[in-house]
Design a protein around this motif. Structure first.
Motif, mmCIF file in Angstrom:
data_model
loop_
_atom_site.group_PDB
_atom_site.id
_atom_site.type_symbol
_atom_site.label_atom_id
_atom_site.label_comp_id
_atom_site.label_asym_id
_atom_site.label_seq_id
_atom_site.Cartn_x
_atom_site.Cartn_y
_atom_site.Cartn_z
ATOM 1 N N SER A 38 0.815 -1.217 0.000
ATOM 2 C CA SER A 38 0.000 0.000 0.000
ATOM 3 C C SER A 38 0.847 1.264 0.000
ATOM 4 O O SER A 38 0.333 2.351 -0.273
ATOM 5 C CB SER A 38 -0.986 -0.003 1.167
ATOM 6 N N SER A 39 2.148 1.144 0.261
ATOM 7 C CA SER A 39 3.042 2.301 0.190
ATOM 8 C C SER A 39 3.506 2.601 -1.232
ATOM 9 O O SER A 39 4.125 3.642 -1.478
ATOM 10 C CB SER A 39 4.264 2.087 1.089
ATOM 11 N N LEU A 40 3.219 1.705 -2.165
ATOM 12 C CA LEU A 40 3.625 1.916 -3.549
ATOM 13 C C LEU A 40 2.746 2.992 -4.193
ATOM 14 O O LEU A 40 1.515 2.934 -4.095
ATOM 15 C CB LEU A 40 3.513 0.614 -4.348
ATOM 16 N N PRO A 41 3.345 3.973 -4.853
ATOM 17 C CA PRO A 41 2.551 5.022 -5.486
ATOM 18 C C PRO A 41 1.537 4.514 -6.517
ATOM 19 O O PRO A 41 0.492 5.137 -6.717
ATOM 20 C CB PRO A 41 3.607 5.929 -6.131
ATOM 21 N N LEU A 42 1.817 3.381 -7.162
ATOM 22 C CA LEU A 42 0.870 2.818 -8.131
ATOM 23 C C LEU A 42 -0.215 1.961 -7.478
ATOM 24 O O LEU A 42 -1.115 1.477 -8.168
ATOM 25 C CB LEU A 42 1.611 1.989 -9.190
ATOM 26 N N PHE A 43 -0.144 1.763 -6.161
ATOM 27 C CA PHE A 43 -1.095 0.898 -5.463
ATOM 28 C C PHE A 43 -2.559 1.188 -5.815
ATOM 29 O O PHE A 43 -3.328 0.254 -6.074
ATOM 30 C CB PHE A 43 -0.873 0.989 -3.950
ATOM 31 N N PRO A 44 -2.977 2.457 -5.875
ATOM 32 C CA PRO A 44 -4.393 2.713 -6.196
ATOM 33 C C PRO A 44 -4.795 2.273 -7.604
ATOM 34 O O PRO A 44 -5.983 2.167 -7.903
ATOM 35 C CB PRO A 44 -4.529 4.233 -6.063
ATOM 36 N N TYR A 45 -3.807 2.021 -8.457
ATOM 37 C CA TYR A 45 -4.076 1.692 -9.861
ATOM 38 C C TYR A 45 -3.718 0.247 -10.204
ATOM 39 O O TYR A 45 -3.530 -0.091 -11.366
ATOM 40 C CB TYR A 45 -3.292 2.653 -10.769
ATOM 41 N N MET A 46 -3.588 -0.603 -9.179
ATOM 42 C CA MET A 46 -3.172 -1.982 -9.418
ATOM 43 C C MET A 46 -4.217 -2.987 -8.957
ATOM 44 O O MET A 46 -4.911 -2.761 -7.961
ATOM 45 C CB MET A 46 -1.860 -2.288 -8.688
ATOM 46 N N ASP A 47 -4.286 -4.099 -9.692
ATOM 47 C CA ASP A 47 -4.946 -5.305 -9.225
ATOM 48 C C ASP A 47 -3.822 -6.185 -8.686
ATOM 49 O O ASP A 47 -2.837 -6.442 -9.394
ATOM 50 C CB ASP A 47 -5.660 -6.035 -10.370
ATOM 51 N N ILE A 48 -3.948 -6.618 -7.435
ATOM 52 C CA ILE A 48 -2.881 -7.377 -6.780
ATOM 53 C C ILE A 48 -3.428 -8.720 -6.315
ATOM 54 O O ILE A 48 -4.496 -8.783 -5.706
ATOM 55 C CB ILE A 48 -2.315 -6.593 -5.577
ATOM 56 N N GLU A 49 -2.668 -9.765 -6.611
ATOM 57 C CA GLU A 49 -3.001 -11.106 -6.128
ATOM 58 C C GLU A 49 -1.829 -11.610 -5.294
ATOM 59 O O GLU A 49 -0.685 -11.621 -5.765
ATOM 60 C CB GLU A 49 -3.248 -12.045 -7.309
ATOM 61 N N VAL A 50 -2.106 -12.008 -4.070
ATOM 62 C CA VAL A 50 -1.078 -12.455 -3.130
ATOM 63 C C VAL A 50 -1.243 -13.950 -2.873
ATOM 64 O O VAL A 50 -2.346 -14.415 -2.583
ATOM 65 C CB VAL A 50 -1.175 -11.682 -1.797
ATOM 66 N N THR A 51 -0.122 -14.678 -2.981
ATOM 67 C CA THR A 51 -0.126 -16.115 -2.714
ATOM 68 C C THR A 51 0.957 -16.420 -1.683
ATOM 69 O O THR A 51 2.140 -16.189 -1.943
ATOM 70 C CB THR A 51 0.154 -16.911 -4.009
ATOM 71 N N PRO A 52 0.578 -16.934 -0.503
ATOM 72 C CA PRO A 52 1.592 -17.335 0.474
ATOM 73 C C PRO A 52 2.362 -18.551 -0.056
ATOM 74 O O PRO A 52 1.781 -19.418 -0.704
ATOM 75 C CB PRO A 52 0.788 -17.724 1.716
ATOM 76 N N LEU A 53 3.650 -18.596 0.234
ATOM 77 C CA LEU A 53 4.499 -19.688 -0.239
ATOM 78 C C LEU A 53 5.074 -20.472 0.928
ATOM 79 O O LEU A 53 5.382 -19.909 1.978
ATOM 80 C CB LEU A 53 5.650 -19.135 -1.091
ATOM 81 N N ASN A 54 5.233 -21.774 0.717
ATOM 82 C CA ASN A 54 5.878 -22.667 1.669
ATOM 83 C C ASN A 54 6.940 -23.472 0.929
ATOM 84 O O ASN A 54 6.780 -23.763 -0.255
ATOM 85 C CB ASN A 54 4.857 -23.653 2.275
#
Length: 93
Positions: free
Chosen positions: A69-85
């Protein structure tokens, strides 16, 4: 904690090219700062798309959220997060 993060940028139509260029410069500077701190060890461009795939190495979900959320482009991004093991068949160093 390792996370694979896929980010797709959706350029905003309400910003001029010059304004968006300024956001991209700020984005690059922030990304470099996070990488230098060791929190963003891998960053790859997805060929042919305004998108990237990254690996983040953080202490918590909250830390990852704060970094993204600190990234300046954050408001303009679709983000998908995947936890890794770690995979049990992975070659150990």
């Amino acid at each position: 904690m390792l996370f694979m993060v896929q980010m797709k940028v959706n350029p905003p139509s309400h910003l001029t090219k010059e304004e968006f260029d300024d956001v991209k410069v700020a984005e690059k500077n922030r990304a470099l700062d996070i990488q230098r701190k060791g929190k963003w060890p891998h960053l790859w461009r997805v060929t042919g798309k305004y998108s990237n795939v990254s690996i983040f190495d953080v202490e918590s979900n909250q830390e990852l959220h704060e970094l993204l959320s600190s990234l300046p482009l954050f408001p303009y991004m679709d983000i998908e997060v995947t936890p890794l093991n770690e995979h049990p068949s992975a070659l150990k160093d």
